[in-house]
Design a protein around this motif. Structure first.
Motif, PDB file in Angstrom:
ATOM      1  N   LYS A 141      -4.701 -16.783  -3.197  1.00 41.44           N
ATOM      2  CA  LYS A 141      -6.049 -16.815  -3.778  1.00 41.44           C
ATOM      3  C   LYS A 141      -7.113 -16.861  -2.675  1.00 41.44           C
ATOM      4  O   LYS A 141      -8.038 -17.671  -2.695  1.00 41.44           O
ATOM      5  CB  LYS A 141      -6.205 -18.004  -4.722  1.00 41.44           C
ATOM      6  N   GLU A 142      -6.936 -15.961  -1.684  1.00 42.93           N
ATOM      7  CA  GLU A 142      -7.833 -15.963  -0.531  1.00 42.93           C
ATOM      8  C   GLU A 142      -8.603 -14.651  -0.393  1.00 42.93           C
ATOM      9  O   GLU A 142      -8.874 -14.189   0.721  1.00 42.93           O
ATOM     10  CB  GLU A 142      -7.020 -16.251   0.740  1.00 42.93           C
ATOM     11  N   ALA A 143      -8.939 -14.057  -1.540  1.00 40.70           N
ATOM     12  CA  ALA A 143      -9.675 -12.791  -1.503  1.00 40.70           C
ATOM     13  C   ALA A 143     -10.969 -12.926  -0.719  1.00 40.70           C
ATOM     14  O   ALA A 143     -11.358 -12.024   0.045  1.00 40.70           O
ATOM     15  CB  ALA A 143      -9.965 -12.328  -2.925  1.00 40.70           C
ATOM     16  N   PHE A 144     -11.642 -14.039  -0.871  1.00 35.44           N
ATOM     17  CA  PHE A 144     -12.933 -14.227  -0.212  1.00 35.44           C
ATOM     18  C   PHE A 144     -12.776 -14.325   1.304  1.00 35.44           C
ATOM     19  O   PHE A 144     -13.652 -13.901   2.059  1.00 35.44           O
ATOM     20  CB  PHE A 144     -13.615 -15.476  -0.778  1.00 35.44           C
ATOM     21  N   ILE A 172      -6.530  -5.352  -4.576  1.00 37.76           N
ATOM     22  CA  ILE A 172      -6.307  -4.608  -5.825  1.00 37.76           C
ATOM     23  C   ILE A 172      -4.836  -4.256  -6.055  1.00 37.76           C
ATOM     24  O   ILE A 172      -4.294  -4.540  -7.137  1.00 37.76           O
ATOM     25  CB  ILE A 172      -7.210  -3.344  -5.894  1.00 37.76           C
ATOM     26  N   PRO A 173      -4.137  -3.663  -5.071  1.00 39.79           N
ATOM     27  CA  PRO A 173      -2.727  -3.320  -5.361  1.00 39.79           C
ATOM     28  C   PRO A 173      -1.878  -4.547  -5.708  1.00 39.79           C
ATOM     29  O   PRO A 173      -1.129  -4.532  -6.685  1.00 39.79           O
ATOM     30  CB  PRO A 173      -2.250  -2.659  -4.069  1.00 39.79           C
ATOM     31  N   ALA A 174      -2.020  -5.615  -4.932  1.00 42.37           N
ATOM     32  CA  ALA A 174      -1.199  -6.810  -5.186  1.00 42.37           C
ATOM     33  C   ALA A 174      -1.554  -7.443  -6.533  1.00 42.37           C
ATOM     34  O   ALA A 174      -0.669  -7.942  -7.242  1.00 42.37           O
ATOM     35  CB  ALA A 174      -1.374  -7.819  -4.066  1.00 42.37           C
ATOM     36  N   SER A 175      -2.841  -7.406  -6.899  1.00 44.83           N
ATOM     37  CA  SER A 175      -3.237  -7.994  -8.187  1.00 44.83           C
ATOM     38  C   SER A 175      -2.640  -7.213  -9.344  1.00 44.83           C
ATOM     39  O   SER A 175      -2.213  -7.798 -10.350  1.00 44.83           O
ATOM     40  CB  SER A 175      -4.769  -8.008  -8.315  1.00 44.83           C
TER      41      SER A 175
END
Lengths: 252, 273
Positions: free
Chosen positions: B40-43, B208-211
């Motif tokens: 959860k480290e997109a930012f 995006i791909p991993a999500s």
């Protein structure tokens, strides 16, 4: 007494979190092969105590020893199995029970045999292929119990492991733990369920007001019930206090 | 479009470079992106990419390899965030927000102060896979080697630290070291990916791909292969579409990713009672 007679010892263990004192100069010793219940009101520091013992949180002072040696990560990893409260895990993590438990295994052949036995004890081997987001709270709890046992640890610490289990699973768990204890394993069981403590505990470690009292079930439980009914400092620090405050093992 | 067109396109050297570079970047962003997403480290990815603009600008300003300056700033940002997260009472989001906006602003200012030749800042903001050079590809292969080596050595530790850091610690995993290593790899991967989609959109390649794959994977064993497949497929479709339709390459690739994600999300991402 040989130092290995104690599975765990703490000396002046002091922990604060964000400036709030949680444990204040706690001294305790837990016999090797003992079965100890850790009890106390919510927020009394039960989980903090075991996390400090395992080195999962920083301590402000004091010392922790496991089988007479400092609680280094290597020592902890070699000797302790831990069953946390399941709430800490991300249940949406795309992983199966089998994959999660495999992370504990170094020798997979040996490991899988033992995993199978533990799951059988808890009547849960059907869970292995499921993703963790497909488990109920109780099923997740059983998985975490098995995970804590995978390395065949000498000391097993369980943090309120029965909170999501049904009555039959409670019984299965205690049978499993009794069996392990009879084989010489040290069991440390955190609970705030008085019925559980009353039914299964022989030795109790009670946390209150940042301090620790240890003793047999009857003596501690009388205090504990009292405190639950009427939380008053006089009950714990008064003249009728169990023969020891903050460091003494009444039955040891 | 017929086959002859494709063959003609493939004969173009800049397209060959774009295909090779895009393939490698798509692969490594997908691999590290699985962990960035599950942690959860997109930012953080977004922050590191924006901050690295300061390194690129500084490189041009002092005429020292912009790639390496960007790597230095990105790694500094990654290590700084990881260090401060444990020691500050501020939330991670706040720390990242402060760091990356300052460094991004610094990058823009330095870019404008740089005398003589400098590329258009938009090349770095939005990427340009069609202008990727053999040197860029060389760096991408170097980083790919680093990522694959790290996965070969530390896959179990990366996974365990990501899933449950306490349990990992109790199995003698060096959790703090793994956290630093994942962040540093993320930083380096981001820098080599900037040429493809730019600092503004690079986190799309990570997330995006991993999500999307997280919604359909039956187990963790499927996560990395499926995410890499998604990422390479989306990058190639986006690359060819951008060339054929004369659209900005970075944005087109991200749009293709977005379309695939939406299809998966509509099929699998909404619980049906």
């Amino acid at each position: 007494m040989d130092k290995k007679n104690f599975a765990i010892e703490t000396t002046n263990l002091t922990v604060s979190i964000n400036g709030n004192s949680i444990l204040n100069s706690v001294n305790l010793s837990i016999d090797t092969g003992g079965f100890v219940f850790v009890v106390g009101p919510n927020g009394s520091g039960k989980s903090t105590l075991v996390k400090a013992i395992m080195g999962l949180i920083d301590i402000d002072g004091g010392e922790v020893k496991v089988f007479g040696e400092k609680n280094t990560q290597k020592n902890i990893a070699s000797n302790i199995g831990y069953v946390p409260q399941y709430v800490g895990l991300d249940r949406e993590f795309p992983i199966t029970v089998e994959e999660m438990i495999n992370l504990e295994c170094e020798d997979k052949g040996k490991c899988h045999k033992e995993i199978g036995e533990h799951f059988e004890y808890l009547d849960s081997h059907y869970l292995l292929k499921r993703k963790i987001n497909q488990l109920s709270g109780g099923e997740m709890q059983k998985v975490l119990i098995v995970r804590g046992l995978v390395k065949n640890p000498e000391i097993l610490i369980l943090d309120e492991p029965t909170s999501n289990l049904d009555t039959a699973s409670h019984r299965d768990l205690y049978l499993l733990l009794e069996n392990l204890n009879e084989r010489g394993k040290t069991i440390i069981f955190i609970s705030h369920d008085l019925n559980v403590v009353n039914k299964f505990a022989s030795k109790v470690l009670y946390l209150y007001e940042h301090e620790v009292v240890t003793g047999d079930r009857e003596s501690i439980l009388s205090q504990y019930r009292d405190l639950f009914d009427n939380r008053s400092d006089s009950n714990i620090h008064g003249s009728n206090h169990i023969n020891y405050k903050n460091h003494k093992n009444t039955d040891g | 479009m017929d086959n002859i067109d494709i063959v003609e396109i493939l004969k173009l050297e800049f397209m060959q470079r774009a295909i090779i570079g895009g393939f490698v970047v798509a692969m490594i962003t997908a691999m590290i992106g699985v962990f960035v997403t599950l942690r959860k480290e997109a930012f953080i990815g977004d922050g590191i990419s924006h901050a690295s603009l300061a390194g690129i600008a500084l490189g041009f300003f002092i005429s020292v390899a912009p790639f390496w300056m960007a790597v230095a700033v990105a790694v500094f940002m990654a290590v700084g965030i990881t260090f401060l997260q444990k020691r500050s009472t501020l939330s991670s989001d706040s720390i990242i927000g402060v760091f990356f906006t300052l460094l991004f602003a610094l990058g823009i200012v330095i870019f404008n102060l740089t005398p003589g030749y400098r590329p258009e800042i938009s090349t770095y903001l939005f990427g340009s896979i069609l202008s990727i050079t053999w040197a860029d590809i060389f760096y991408a292969f170097g980083v790919a080697f680093l990522v694959i080596l790290s996965f070969a050595l530390f896959y179990r530790q990366f996974l365990y630290t990501t899933l449950d850091s306490e349990a990992a610690y109790l199995r003698n995993v060096k959790v703090r070291l793994m956290n630093y290593l994942i962040r540093i790899l993320t930083a380096i991967v981001i820098v080599v990916s900037i040429k493809v989609v730019g600092v503004i959109l690079v986190s799309a390649l990570l997330i995006i791909p991993a999500s999307a794959v997280k919604l359909i994977a039956k187990n963790f064993g499927q996560m990395i292969p499926l995410t890499v497949t998604f990422s390479i497929f989306g990058t190639m479709i986006g690359l060819f579409m951008s060339y054929i339709l004369n659209l900005p390459s970075g944005a087109t690739i991200v749009l293709v990713f977005g379309i695939i994600f939406m299809v998966v999300f509509l099929l699998k991402g909404i619980p049906r009672d």
